[in-house]
Design a protein around this motif. Structure first.
Motif, short mmCIF file in Angstrom:
data_model
loop_
_atom_site.label_atom_id
_atom_site.label_comp_id
_atom_site.label_asym_id
_atom_site.label_seq_id
_atom_site.Cartn_x
_atom_site.Cartn_y
_atom_site.Cartn_z
N GLU A 134 -1.10 -0.35 -0.68
CA GLU A 134 -0.03 -1.38 -0.61
C GLU A 134 0.14 -1.88 0.80
O GLU A 134 0.22 -3.09 1.05
CB GLU A 134 1.28 -0.78 -1.13
N ARG A 135 0.14 -0.94 1.76
CA ARG A 135 0.26 -1.31 3.18
C ARG A 135 -0.89 -2.20 3.57
O ARG A 135 -0.72 -3.23 4.20
CB ARG A 135 0.23 -0.02 4.04
N LYS A 136 -2.03 -1.87 3.15
CA LYS A 136 -3.22 -2.61 3.53
C LYS A 136 -3.20 -4.03 2.94
O LYS A 136 -3.58 -4.98 3.62
CB LYS A 136 -4.46 -1.86 3.01
N LEU A 137 -2.75 -4.15 1.72
CA LEU A 137 -2.69 -5.47 1.07
C LEU A 137 -1.82 -6.42 1.88
O LEU A 137 -2.16 -7.57 2.09
CB LEU A 137 -2.16 -5.31 -0.35
N GLU A 138 -0.72 -5.95 2.36
CA GLU A 138 0.18 -6.79 3.20
C GLU A 138 -0.54 -7.24 4.44
O GLU A 138 -0.55 -8.43 4.78
CB GLU A 138 1.40 -5.96 3.60
N GLU A 139 -1.17 -6.32 5.11
CA GLU A 139 -1.90 -6.64 6.36
C GLU A 139 -2.93 -7.71 6.10
O GLU A 139 -3.05 -8.68 6.85
CB GLU A 139 -2.64 -5.36 6.84
N LEU A 140 -3.66 -7.58 5.04
CA LEU A 140 -4.74 -8.50 4.72
C LEU A 140 -4.20 -9.89 4.43
O LEU A 140 -4.79 -10.89 4.84
CB LEU A 140 -5.55 -7.98 3.53
N SER A 141 -3.10 -9.97 3.78
CA SER A 141 -2.50 -11.29 3.50
C SER A 141 -2.19 -12.01 4.79
O SER A 141 -2.50 -13.20 4.96
CB SER A 141 -1.24 -11.09 2.69
N ASP A 142 -1.66 -11.32 5.75
CA ASP A 142 -1.35 -11.91 7.08
C ASP A 142 -2.63 -12.37 7.73
O ASP A 142 -2.71 -13.51 8.23
CB ASP A 142 -0.68 -10.86 7.97
N GLN A 143 -3.59 -11.57 7.72
CA GLN A 143 -4.87 -11.91 8.37
C GLN A 143 -5.46 -13.16 7.75
O GLN A 143 -5.98 -14.04 8.44
CB GLN A 143 -5.85 -10.75 8.16
#
Lengths: 916, 380
Positions: A317-326
């Motif tokens: 879940e944490r990673k999904l957020e990061e990726l959306s920003d990127q």
């Protein structure tokens, strides 16, 4: 001392007529051929003295003549110690004897019995006297007679045989020795025989098959061996029996011990069975424990899995957020980059067009320069072509000129050779010709070969005369000079031939002389050189030929025309081609081209910069696109993983919620603890190493049984072998056989001892006798040996002889030399020794009795030299005794030193008697 | 009351091989007759049984004919006979008692005891404790197994008779001797009587320990052989009453004599005359001495008589040296070197007949004797 003076006989064997023989003292030689009757004379002497006449028996009958069988008569006249005797005998059944004794002038006549007694008394004859005498007794006490061929090694036997005692008695008397004494010899012989039963004459033990000692020892040894063998058998048998008993006892012990050992095995097997049950229990417990452990591990794993899934979900879940920003940032960056990329591309296109224009211009100028260069080239080639055409014309001329001279080098060389040969021929001719020099002391008119010639002083005329030259001083002198005939003519012919050849050659060459020919050849060479020069020049101007050059110029023209038209088509002003000074034109064009190149270079650089910028932006856009799509892909993947984890977790919890799981884990832990306790308990009841110990114990017990059985089987084998060996032994009635053998041994040993004692006894007796006998004999023989040595010194100075008790000669001993055995001597030496010993014996006898020595043809094998020696001995003996020497070798033996006192030719005596 | 005959060492089958076959057969047969005699005596005296304390047979390898004959005698006698093997017929491997011949002819009343198990006999009034020899030489005391308890369980009140073969320690044979028996076994095992064999003479060791000796002598030993014993024992613990009785036929006599002259010869002649009869006697004569030739002739005649008349004249010792006397020699009238040799030998033989008699002297005497014989033969 006896002296036979006369022997008369009648009807005595071969002497039927009366015969009388006179004898003297000393040596009487009675000689004559064989069979003349010498021995008969001596026999008459023998029987006339010793044989009773009044008997008709073998002896008296043997004296009768073979033909008449008349009875013989004898008469012997002799003197003994100064008394004269005449003994007359008439043999036969009516025979008689008469003895007439004359002593101190008184004559006494004795009849038969008295005569017999008187003769016996006179000669001290033994009782045997009166029995028929036997002439085989070749020696009477007083008549030492060496018979024909009887000169061997036993002189004593012959001498003493007739009357026992004889020489031995005399020796005994002289030595005061009795030797064996009465019957001693028989005792000695028996003792010797007893000794020889056991021993050999040389003293060794007898070893023949019948030797008693040897046999006794052998029997004793055999008996001992037989006895020992049986003892050995008994001992071995006893030992074997004891061994077998021992084996039996051991076998019984071993067999008895087997059940006990087997019981031990069984006990241990049972104990081991119990232990193995415990071990099985322990293993079961351990398996349960393991199972419990596995169950617990499964639950714990489940817990761990659940935690992991939770963790993963949160992380994703944490990673999904990061990726959306990127992703948002990446999209913005890409937009910007794409704008810059468009600008750069436009600039690049512009720059590109400009460069292309400049380059086109530059290429046109450069083509023009090339055109100018081509034109220039064409012009040069056209000039060369012109020159070449000119030279080619000259060349044709030059060739014609060269070909005008046909003379070649070969021809000239030939000509040169011919000329040279001609010269040589001439030289040879000149050398062969006479050289005539005519000089004048004053001017003189001459005719030379009929040609008149005038010769001035100081100008001598020289001629070579190859044939002949007639010099004529007309009115005064005629002189013919003749060259050397044949050879000169040949040489001249040769010269002519050469001259002809040269002339022909010159003609063929079309020249007058060799020099001209050579000059023409040089000229031709020069012209050919010019042709070559011209050809070289043309080659230089027009490599490949003038025609090729022509073609080339034509081609170039065509090309130029085409290029120009192409240039003009593109708008290039080709006026420069027409210019006179093409170089200048070309230089101007070049400068223009250089300038353009600089401009193009600058434009190209600008283009390069624009291109770089465009590429940079392209790359940036591309990178951003990749980055953006990566982020997008990762976003998708992470979403999927998150979805999966979330689903798995949900599924897990659906099966068993967390609280239930926890409870289950706790339960499993408790079960494991219980199982571990059970296992520990089982291990404790088994005990550490007990099972291994029990297994080893069982193995040991089993091995003990096996080993015992092996020992039993070994013992059984031993026993069987012992039985076999016992069976092989022959012990039937052994103790009886032993007793018999022991007894046989005792008996044999006793017998051996007895035999040994007997042998020792016989030896002692014999050796004692022998020792005393030797001693006695040495003393006994001493007088004889002394006398023999005296006579023998004539033959072998200082020699002595050894005699045995029978008076046989054993050996001759000479000082410093080995003794010579009598038997090893030559027949001659034996004969001489025999006679000498007999003579000595006779001399000893003569000391006590009247003795006459008769030697009847007794030195038959003696050589002349030895005969001289023996003759000296006989001469010596004849000094004291009357000797009758009968021989068929007279007078030769007289010549050999036999000094006869009286010689009687028996042949004459017989002839005289027969004549009546 | 128990009465029995004790014998031993019959050694049946003894070969006497030093004699000729006929004489050996006489002696062999005599041993069988001794057995017969003692069995008859057992019958006459109503003996309960007979014990043979070993060496019934001479060897395990004897002719089996002896076994057949002995078994036959025992069978006909009827009295029970208890035999143990001795060193001569030991019961080890190939024992004569184990042969087929023995098995096939053994009578019921012959009991061969080959183990040391006690045996009850005579209606359980007596128990025999046997100590058979199972090998020729036994290092241990074969009676050592005998205890006061042994055989007691059979019939406690039975008379206890030990039966063994060997030398008692009283003989002082030394520790290395074989088959030794400690006679103390009598006290230890509470024996009433110990019947022993091996010693061929009659011998009482203690009140209760006896050697019967051999019933027929077989050697020249003055130890009273030729008997068997009748033993009577009232009850267990009572003193045994032992009565020897003669069984022998042949007498084995020893005589030592030195012959120095006619008197000695006369003594010997008287001795021979006193043997009644000569044909039941064997004499071992050990003799020496020196006699003249005529004396020796007289002695030789007596010896010849003995050699023929006795079963055996065993001649031992140096023997008599026969030597011609001075008179005898002078009668030969020897002179010359023979006479001198005789003188030499006479000198050498001087020692003969004296205490300094030497082998050389005997030889010289023998040589003189030989000479004398030679001379006599020649004169004859």
């Amino acid at each position: 001392m006896i002296h036979i003076k006369r022997i008369e006989l009648e009807n005595f064997r071969s002497f039927t007529s009366p015969v009388a023989i006179e004898l003297t003292q000393g040596l009487n030689v009675l000689h004559g051929p064989n069979e003349v009757g010498k021995t008969t004379i001596v026999e008459a002497l023998w029987h006339g003295l010793l044989t009773r006449p009044d008997r008709k028996n073998q002896v008296t009958e043997s004296l009768q003549p073979r033909e008449s069988k008349a009875w013989p008569t004898t008469r012997l006249d002799f003197e003994v110690d100064g008394v004269d005797y005449s003994l007359r005998k008439a043999f036969g059944t009516a025979g008689s004897m008469r003895l007439i004794r004359t002593r101190d002038g008184s004559r006494e006549e004795l009849g038969d019995a008295a005569a017999l007694e008187a003769v016996a008394g006179l000669f001290d004859l033994p009782p045997k006297f009166g029995k028929p005498a036997d002439t085989r007794d070749t020696g009477a006490i007083w008549l030492s007679w060496v018979k024909q061929g009887a000169a061997g090694g036993e002189p004593g036997a012959d001498i003493t045989e007739y009357t026992e005692g004889g020489i031995k008695e005399q020796l005994a008397r002289l030595s005061e020795e009795v030797l064996a004494g009465a019957d001693g010899s028989a005792i000695y012989d028996s003792a010797r025989a007893a000794y020889l039963e056991f021993f050999t004459p040389s003293g060794g033990e007898r070893s023949g098959a019948d030797a008693r000692l040897k046999m006794a020892r052998a029997s004793s040894e055999d008996a001992a061996q037989a006895h020992e063998a049986l003892k050995q058998l008994e001992e071995t048998h006893g030992r074997l029996l004891e061994q077998r008993d021992a084996a039996d006892r051991k076998l019984a012990e071993h067999r008895a011990s087997v059940p006990k050992l087997r019981a031990t095995v069984r006990e241990r097997e049972e104990a081991l069975g119990e232990l193995e049950k415990l071990e099985a229990e322990r293993k079961t417990r351990a398996a349960v424990e393991q199972q419990r452990e596995a169950e617990l591990a499964g639950l714990v794993e489940r817990e761990r899995l659940r935690a992991t899934l939770l963790e993963q979900t949160a992380e994703l879940e944490r990673k999904l957020e990061e990726l959306s920003d990127q992703q948002a940032v990446a999209i913005a960056d890409l937009e910007e980059a794409r704008k810059s990329q468009g600008t750069a591309r436009k600039r690049f296109e512009t720059e590109k067009e400009r460069v292309q224009d400049l380059e086109r211009e530059l290429r046109a100028v450069e083509r023009l320069v090339g055109l100018v260069d081509a034109e220039s080239n064409r012009r040069q080639l056209a000039a060369s072509l012109e020159d070449a055409n000119m030279i080619r014309s000259a060349l044709l001329d030059a060739r014609a000129a060269a070909q005008a001279i046909s003379l070649d080098e070969n021809t000239v060389n030939r000509l040169d050779e011919l000329t040279s040969e001609l010269r040589d021929a001439r030289v040879r001719l000149e050398a062969a010709a006479a050289r005539v020099v005519v000089s004048a002391e004053s001017v003189v008119q001459l005719e030379l070969d009929g040609e008149a010639v005038s010769i001035e002083t100081g100008e001598p005329m020289e001629r070579i005369v190859t044939d002949s030259l007639i010099v004529r001083l007309p009115g005064t002198l005629g002189l013919q000079i003749q060259a050397g005939q044949g050879s000169v003519a040949d040489l001249r012919t040769a010269v002519d031939a050469h001259e002809q050849a040269v002339s022909v050659a010159l003609g063929e060459a079309g020249v007058e002389s060799l020099a001209e020919a050579k000059s023409q050849l040089r000229e031709r060479s020069d012209r050919e050189g010019r042709v070559q020069t011209l050809e070289t020049r043309i080659e230089m101007l027009a490599p490949g030929g003038v025609d090729a050059l022509q073609t080339k110029v034509g081609t170039l023209d065509h090309e130029l025309t085409q290029e120009r038209s192409r240039l003009e088509e593109v708008g290039v002003d080709c006026a420069a081609l027409g210019a006179e000074d093409l170089l200048a034109e070309r230089s101007a064009l070049r400068t223009r081209a250089d300038e353009l190149e600089t401009v193009v270079e600058g434009a190209r650089q600008a283009l390069g910069g624009a291109e770089d910028a465009r590429a940079e932006f392209d790359a940036e856009v591309q990178g951003l696109e990749v980055s953006q799509s990566g982020v997008a892909a990762e976003l998708v993947a992470s979403s999927e993983r998150h979805e999966e984890a979330a689903q798995a977790l949900a599924k897990e919890r659906e099966a068993l919620d967390d609280a239930e799981l926890k409870t289950k884990v706790n339960e499993a832990k408790q079960k494991l603890a219980d199982a571990a306790a059970d296992r520990a308990k089982a291990e404790e009841s088994l005990g550490a190493g007990v099972l291994e110990g029990a297994t080893r114990g069982l193995e040991d017990a089993t091995k003990a049984v096996e080993s015992k059985q092996k020992e039993i089987s070994k013992l059984e084998q031993d026993r069987a072998e012992l039985n076999g060996r016992l069976g092989e032994q022959d012990v039937e009635k052994l103790h009886e056989r032993l007793a018999v053998a022991q007894n046989a041994r005792d008996v044999a040993e006793a017998k051996q001892k007895r035999a040994e004692f007997e042998a020792a006894t016989a030896r002692l007796l014999f050796e004692t006798l022998e020792h005393r006998k030797e001693e006695s004999e040495a003393r006994f023989l001493a007088p004889l040996q002394t006398d023999v040595a005296e006579l023998l010194s004539q033959l072998w100075p200082n020699a002595t002889i050894e005699l045995d008790s029978k008076l046989c000669i054993e050996r001759v001993v000479r000082p410093g030399k080995p003794g010579l055995e009598f038997d090893a001597l030559s027949a001659g030496a034996r004969e001489q020794l025999g006679i000498i010993v007999r003579l000595s014996m006779t001399r000893l006898l003569a000391k006590v009795q009247p003795v006459v020595v008769v030697l009847d043809d007794s030195l038959v094998v003696t050589d002349d030299e030895r005969f001289r020696d023996v003759a000296r001995v006989i001469n010596y003996v004849a000094r004291d005794l009357q000797v009758l020497f009968l021989t068929c070798h007279w007078p030769r033996q007289g010549d050999l030193g036999l000094a006869a006192d009286n010689v009687v030719d028996i042949g004459s005596v017989r002839a005289l008697a027969d004549a009546g | 009351m128990v009465r029995f005959v004790h014998t031993a060492d019959l050694q049946l089958g003894k070969p006497f091989a030093y004699l000729d076959v006929e004489r050996a057969a006489l002696l062999g047969e005599a041993r069988l007759q001794a057995l017969r005699k003692l069995l008859e005596k057992a019958g006459e005296s109503s003996a309960d049984f007979v014990v043979v304390a070993g060496d019934f047979y001479d060897a395990n390898t004897i002719d089996h004919a002896w076994v057949v004959k002995a078994n036959d005698l025992v069978r006909h006698a009827g009295v029970p006979v208890y035999v143990i093997p001795g060193n001569h017929d030991h019961g080890g491997g190939e024992s004569i008692f184990a042969t087929n011949r023995m098995r096939s002819t053994q009578p019921d009343n012959l009991h061969v005891l080959l183990t040391d198990e006690p045996v009850l006999c005579v209606g359980e009034r007596a128990v025999i404790l046997p100590a058979p020899l199972l090998r020729r030489h036994e290092r241990r005391d074969v009676t050592e197994h005998m205890t006061s308890e042994l055989g007691r369980d059979l019939v406690p009140s039975a008379v206890r008779i030990g039966l063994a073969h060997g030398g008692v320690t009283e003989f002082g044979l030394g520790e290395d001797a074989m088959n030794l028996i400690d006679s103390g076994v009598v006290e230890r095992a509470e024996l009433d009587y110990l019947a022993l064999g091996d010693w061929h003479g009659l011998k009482q060791v203690t009140d209760r320990v006896w050697y019967s000796g051999t019933p027929e002598p077989d050697r020249f030993k003055d130890n009273e052989p030729g008997h068997a014993l009748i033993v009577e024992i009232e009850h267990q613990g009572a003193q045994p009453e032992v009565t020897p009785f003669p069984t022998a036929r042949y007498r084995w006599l020893r005589r030592n004599q030195s012959f120095r002259g006619s008197d000695d010869i006369a003594d010997f002649e008287a001795f021979l005359d006193g043997l009644d009869p000569m044909s039941d006697c064997l004499v071992r004569l050990e003799y020496d001495g020196a006699l003249t030739l005529s004396e020796n002739q007289r002695l030789e005649a007596a010896l010849e008589q003995a050699r023929h008349g006795l079963v055996d004249l065993r001649e031992r010792g140096a023997g008599v040296v026969a030597m011609p006397s001075d008179e005898e020699l002078q009668s030969l009238q020897l002179d010359g070197y023979v006479g001198k040799a005789v003188g030499d030998l006479r000198l050498q033989s001087k020692s003969v007949g004296t205490e300094h008699e030497s082998e050389g002297g005997r030889l010289a005497a023998a040589a003189l004797n030989l000479l004398y014989r030679i001379r006599e033969t020649a004169q004859q």
